[in-house]
Design a protein around this motif. Structure first.
Motif, PDB file in Angstrom:
ATOM      1  N   VAL A  13      -1.487 -33.537  27.614  1.00 44.15           N
ATOM      2  CA  VAL A  13      -1.947 -32.347  28.353  1.00 44.15           C
ATOM      3  C   VAL A  13      -2.669 -31.369  27.424  1.00 44.15           C
ATOM      4  O   VAL A  13      -3.594 -30.672  27.847  1.00 44.15           O
ATOM      5  CB  VAL A  13      -0.802 -31.640  29.144  1.00 44.15           C
ATOM      6  CG1 VAL A  13      -0.360 -32.489  30.314  1.00 44.15           C
ATOM      7  CG2 VAL A  13       0.362 -31.269  28.277  1.00 44.15           C
ATOM      8  N   CYS A  14      -2.293 -31.367  26.155  1.00 47.39           N
ATOM      9  CA  CYS A  14      -3.017 -30.527  25.189  1.00 47.39           C
ATOM     10  C   CYS A  14      -4.440 -31.075  25.016  1.00 47.39           C
ATOM     11  O   CYS A  14      -5.419 -30.306  24.953  1.00 47.39           O
ATOM     12  CB  CYS A  14      -2.248 -30.519  23.864  1.00 47.39           C
ATOM     13  SG  CYS A  14      -2.933 -29.386  22.645  1.00 47.39           S
ATOM     14  N   ALA A  52      -7.075 -27.084  18.099  1.00 45.78           N
ATOM     15  CA  ALA A  52      -6.455 -26.801  16.801  1.00 45.78           C
ATOM     16  C   ALA A  52      -5.032 -27.376  16.705  1.00 45.78           C
ATOM     17  O   ALA A  52      -4.537 -27.628  15.610  1.00 45.78           O
ATOM     18  CB  ALA A  52      -6.424 -25.287  16.576  1.00 45.78           C
ATOM     19  N   LEU A  53      -4.380 -27.577  17.841  1.00 46.71           N
ATOM     20  CA  LEU A  53      -3.006 -28.106  17.823  1.00 46.71           C
ATOM     21  C   LEU A  53      -2.968 -29.633  17.741  1.00 46.71           C
ATOM     22  O   LEU A  53      -1.907 -30.224  17.573  1.00 46.71           O
ATOM     23  CB  LEU A  53      -2.249 -27.645  19.079  1.00 46.71           C
ATOM     24  CG  LEU A  53      -1.774 -26.184  19.061  1.00 46.71           C
ATOM     25  CD1 LEU A  53      -1.383 -25.726  20.467  1.00 46.71           C
ATOM     26  CD2 LEU A  53      -0.605 -25.994  18.095  1.00 46.71           C
ATOM     27  N   LEU A  54      -4.141 -30.257  17.868  1.00 46.85           N
ATOM     28  CA  LEU A  54      -4.183 -31.727  17.856  1.00 46.85           C
ATOM     29  C   LEU A  54      -4.434 -32.261  16.455  1.00 46.85           C
ATOM     30  O   LEU A  54      -5.105 -31.628  15.643  1.00 46.85           O
ATOM     31  CB  LEU A  54      -5.300 -32.210  18.792  1.00 46.85           C
ATOM     32  CG  LEU A  54      -5.094 -31.914  20.281  1.00 46.85           C
ATOM     33  CD1 LEU A  54      -6.357 -32.239  21.079  1.00 46.85           C
ATOM     34  CD2 LEU A  54      -3.895 -32.674  20.841  1.00 46.85           C
ATOM     35  N   ARG A  55      -3.907 -33.453  16.193  1.00 44.62           N
ATOM     36  CA  ARG A  55      -4.170 -34.143  14.931  1.00 44.62           C
ATOM     37  C   ARG A  55      -5.542 -34.839  15.033  1.00 44.62           C
ATOM     38  O   ARG A  55      -6.004 -35.139  16.150  1.00 44.62           O
ATOM     39  CB  ARG A  55      -3.094 -35.202  14.683  1.00 44.62           C
ATOM     40  CG  ARG A  55      -1.662 -34.679  14.813  1.00 44.62           C
ATOM     41  CD  ARG A  55      -0.981 -34.626  13.482  1.00 44.62           C
ATOM     42  NE  ARG A  55       0.473 -34.483  13.646  1.00 44.62           N
ATOM     43  CZ  ARG A  55       1.153 -33.407  13.271  1.00 44.62           C
ATOM     44  NH1 ARG A  55       0.531 -32.358  12.762  1.00 44.62           N
ATOM     45  NH2 ARG A  55       2.465 -33.362  13.397  1.00 44.62           N
ATOM     46  N   GLU A  77      -6.008 -37.644  17.443  1.00 45.95           N
ATOM     47  CA  GLU A  77      -5.868 -37.242  18.860  1.00 45.95           C
ATOM     48  C   GLU A  77      -7.133 -36.527  19.367  1.00 45.95           C
ATOM     49  O   GLU A  77      -7.316 -36.360  20.564  1.00 45.95           O
ATOM     50  CB  GLU A  77      -4.657 -36.317  19.016  1.00 45.95           C
ATOM     51  CG  GLU A  77      -3.335 -36.980  18.688  1.00 45.95           C
ATOM     52  CD  GLU A  77      -2.238 -36.017  18.265  1.00 45.95           C
ATOM     53  OE1 GLU A  77      -1.135 -36.493  17.948  1.00 45.95           O
ATOM     54  OE2 GLU A  77      -2.478 -34.777  18.231  1.00 45.95           O
ATOM     55  N   ARG A  78      -7.977 -36.112  18.410  1.00 45.33           N
ATOM     56  CA  ARG A  78      -9.198 -35.392  18.812  1.00 45.33           C
ATOM     57  C   ARG A  78     -10.337 -36.347  19.192  1.00 45.33           C
ATOM     58  O   ARG A  78     -11.305 -35.930  19.809  1.00 45.33           O
ATOM     59  CB  ARG A  78      -9.692 -34.504  17.661  1.00 45.33           C
ATOM     60  CG  ARG A  78      -8.745 -33.361  17.380  1.00 45.33           C
ATOM     61  CD  ARG A  78      -9.281 -32.493  16.264  1.00 45.33           C
ATOM     62  NE  ARG A  78      -8.263 -31.549  15.845  1.00 45.33           N
ATOM     63  CZ  ARG A  78      -8.338 -30.771  14.800  1.00 45.33           C
ATOM     64  NH1 ARG A  78      -9.417 -30.819  14.041  1.00 45.33           N
ATOM     65  NH2 ARG A  78      -7.369 -29.946  14.489  1.00 45.33           N
ATOM     66  N   MET A  86      -9.749 -46.661  27.974  1.00 41.94           N
ATOM     67  CA  MET A  86      -8.516 -46.241  28.667  1.00 41.94           C
ATOM     68  C   MET A  86      -8.116 -44.824  28.217  1.00 41.94           C
ATOM     69  O   MET A  86      -7.785 -43.960  29.031  1.00 41.94           O
ATOM     70  CB  MET A  86      -7.417 -47.262  28.306  1.00 41.94           C
ATOM     71  CG  MET A  86      -6.061 -46.913  28.793  1.00 41.94           C
ATOM     72  SD  MET A  86      -5.866 -47.435  30.500  1.00 41.94           S
ATOM     73  CE  MET A  86      -4.353 -46.577  30.890  1.00 41.94           C
ATOM     74  N   ALA A  87      -8.175 -44.611  26.886  1.00 42.27           N
ATOM     75  CA  ALA A  87      -7.822 -43.277  26.352  1.00 42.27           C
ATOM     76  C   ALA A  87      -8.796 -42.234  26.902  1.00 42.27           C
ATOM     77  O   ALA A  87      -8.405 -41.137  27.316  1.00 42.27           O
ATOM     78  CB  ALA A  87      -7.859 -43.299  24.829  1.00 42.27           C
TER      79      ALA A  87
END
Ligand SMILES: C[S@@+](CC[C@H](N)C(=O)[O-])C[C@H]1O[C@@H](n2cnc3c(N)ncnc32)[C@H](O)[C@@H]1O
Length: 305
Positions: free
Chosen positions: A14-15, A37-40, A43-44, A63-64
């Motif tokens: 959700v982030c 900024a909260l993602l690694r 994950e970006r 899929m992602a």
């Protein structure tokens, strides 16, 4: 939470959705500079692909991409609706008379970026494993609007009321409770138990905001399809360790909050909200099966007890 007791993967999804929506969906209404900024870095990747509308080659990245894009579509109307409901209470009671509790906060960035929270105590309650990871990630953010008080609680095991009291939450002041994207992962018993604590700690004038799932066939089908596709493409399904444990009809949820002394003010599907904010509605069944309820405890009503 996941059987292995690890940090929530759905909190990351959700982030990613908020990072996708930032500056693109519901312009002028939705904004979350904390999400990216909260993602690694890993994950970006999907976030950047969706933002660039660059559909990747290969089943797994595709899929992602699809999951993160669908999540972005849901996060814009969901966040705007919840933020507006918070703002209304702050406008009504003023910052001095309000406190906010975010239940199952995940990578929620409101304490850093929702200006109306200035001067308001914000309690972030979450599973200890998720919260540990949130605290690490949040270390890189700018100064918060209101530094959150972290309250580690596993809703399936721990006493939420005791934990909140120990953290400084006051039963005597109105509370805005944000319970976003968590109820589906709790059993009915855990949900009702949490509602009892909320009721016992809600002074007159409190507001309860719940995002929950209703048992529509299309919604369940969509989740099932996501699980099958994840298996077929060998991708990680963020929902695998966090299965859906409860869905509520609006009537059943209305009864449950009424038992706690709250009156439902509104309860809309994300599909209605997406139309209101003119955001994409590519996954209509999923948006139709997700609801946001806003319920209030009348200001002149009885105090908790
Ligand atoms: C989909 S995430 C939502 C996070 C956040 N509310 C948001 O909307 O960005 C689900 C959250 O529920 C929390 N959660 C799930 N089961 C829990 C439990 N038994 N106790 C405490 N938190 C739980 C997870 O840790 C995670 O933060």
């Amino acid at each position: 939470m996941g059987g292995a007791g690890g940090a929530s993967r759905t909190a990351i999804l959700v982030c990613q959705g908020r990072a996708v929506a930032h500056g693109r969906l519901a312009p002028g209404r939705f904004d979350d500079p904390t999400a990216l900024a909260l993602l690694r870095p890993a994950e970006r990747v999907a976030v950047e692909q969706v933002r660039a509308d660059a559909v990747p080659v290969g089943a797994r990245p595709r899929m992602a991409f699809e999951m993160v894009r669908a999540c972005g579509d849901a996060m814009a109307p969901r966040t705007v609706t919840i933020d507006d409901a918070v703002r209304e209470v702050v406008a009504r009671h003023g910052a001095a008379g309000t406190q906010v509790v975010i239940l199952g906060a995940g990578l929620d960035g409101r304490a850093w970026q929702l200006r109306e929270l200035a001067g308001i105590p914000v309690f972030e309650v979450d599973h200890p494993a998720t919260q540990r990871e949130k605290r690490e990630r949040a270390g890189g953010l700018a100064e918060p609007v209101s530094a959150p008080v972290y309250v580690p609680v596993d809703f399936s095991r721990d006493d939420l009321g005791d934990a909140l009291a120990a953290a400084g939450h006051r039963e005597s002041a109105p509370t805005v409770w944000i319970w976003e994207g968590v109820v589906p992962y709790l059993t009915r018993g855990q949900t009702l138990g949490t509602l009892q604590v909320i009721a016992a700690r809600s002074a007159p004038g409190s507001r309860l905001i719940i995002q929950y799932h209703s048992p529509t066939p299309g919604f369940a089908l969509g989740r099932g399809a996501a699980a099958v596709l994840s298996r077929l493409t060998g991708s990680e399904n963020p929902m695998a360790r966090e299965p859906n444990r409860s869905a509520w009809t609006p009537r059943a949820m209305g009864r449950a909050v009424a038992a706690g002394g709250f009156t439902v003010t509104r309860d809309d599907t994300l599909l209605v909200l997406a139309r209101r904010f003119d955001t994409p509605a590519r996954h209509r069944q999923s948006l139709r099966g997700t609801r946001i309820l806003v319920a209030d405890r009348p200001a002149g009503g009885p105090s908790p007890g």
